[in-house]
Design a protein around this motif. Structure first.
Motif: not given
Length: 163
Positions: A40, A43, A48, A62
């Motif tokens: 998390d 990115h 996503r 992503a």
């Protein structure tokens, strides 16, 4: 098939597909699947995406920022992984084209990918979706003690960052 936004609820499937990519030895320099928190943080909050069918994730993509410098805010690095049993079925093309559209909608003018030179399928996929080879990095880093070469590819938007 449907495109959906990846959330923490999907991460076990995303992580399994990533693990399958790791097992090929030609998908990434990484050797371990990250935790949700690591993934998390690494990115961008947008772009996503996953392709699913019957509530099963078949592949995902992503973006990672290419740099923390503000002048490169419109440049992002692509990650794309397809489940082992789903490769060669057009899911990569569907995902990468959707990622391109969403990235442009979010102000990204350049997408880039560093791909192991022996990963011919990924190179072909990127070319099919409008990426071009802009460099070849010989012995750029080691994976499990073995020097690897990467093909550096990019796609420049024709609608974002053209002024």
């Amino acid at each position: 098939m449907e495109i959906k936004t990846i959330t923490q609820d999907h991460f076990s499937e995303v992580a399994e597909i990533y693990r399958q990519g790791l097992a090929t030895g030609i998908a990434t320099f990484q050797n371990e699947v990250p935790s949700w928190e690591e993934w998390d943080r690494g990115h961008l909050a947008f772009c996503r995406i996953a392709v699913s069918e019957n509530d099963k994730i078949l592949g995902w993509a992503a973006l990672t920022p290419a740099s923390g410098r503000s002048v490169y805010a419109g440049v992002a690095e692509v990650s794309i992984y397809i489940a082992e049993e789903e490769r060669g079925k057009g899911i990569g093309t569907l995902l990468l084209n959707e990622l391109i559209g969403q990235s442009e909608a979010n102000g990204i003018w350049t997408l880039q990918s560093g791909i192991f030179s022996e990963n011919k399928g990924s190179i072909r996929l990127h070319e099919k979706c409008g990426f071009r080879q802009v460099g070849y990095r010989e012995r750029i880093a080691k994976k499990n003690g073995i020097w690897k070469d990467t093909v550096f590819m990019e796609r420049r938007s024709k609608i974002v960052g053209t002024d």
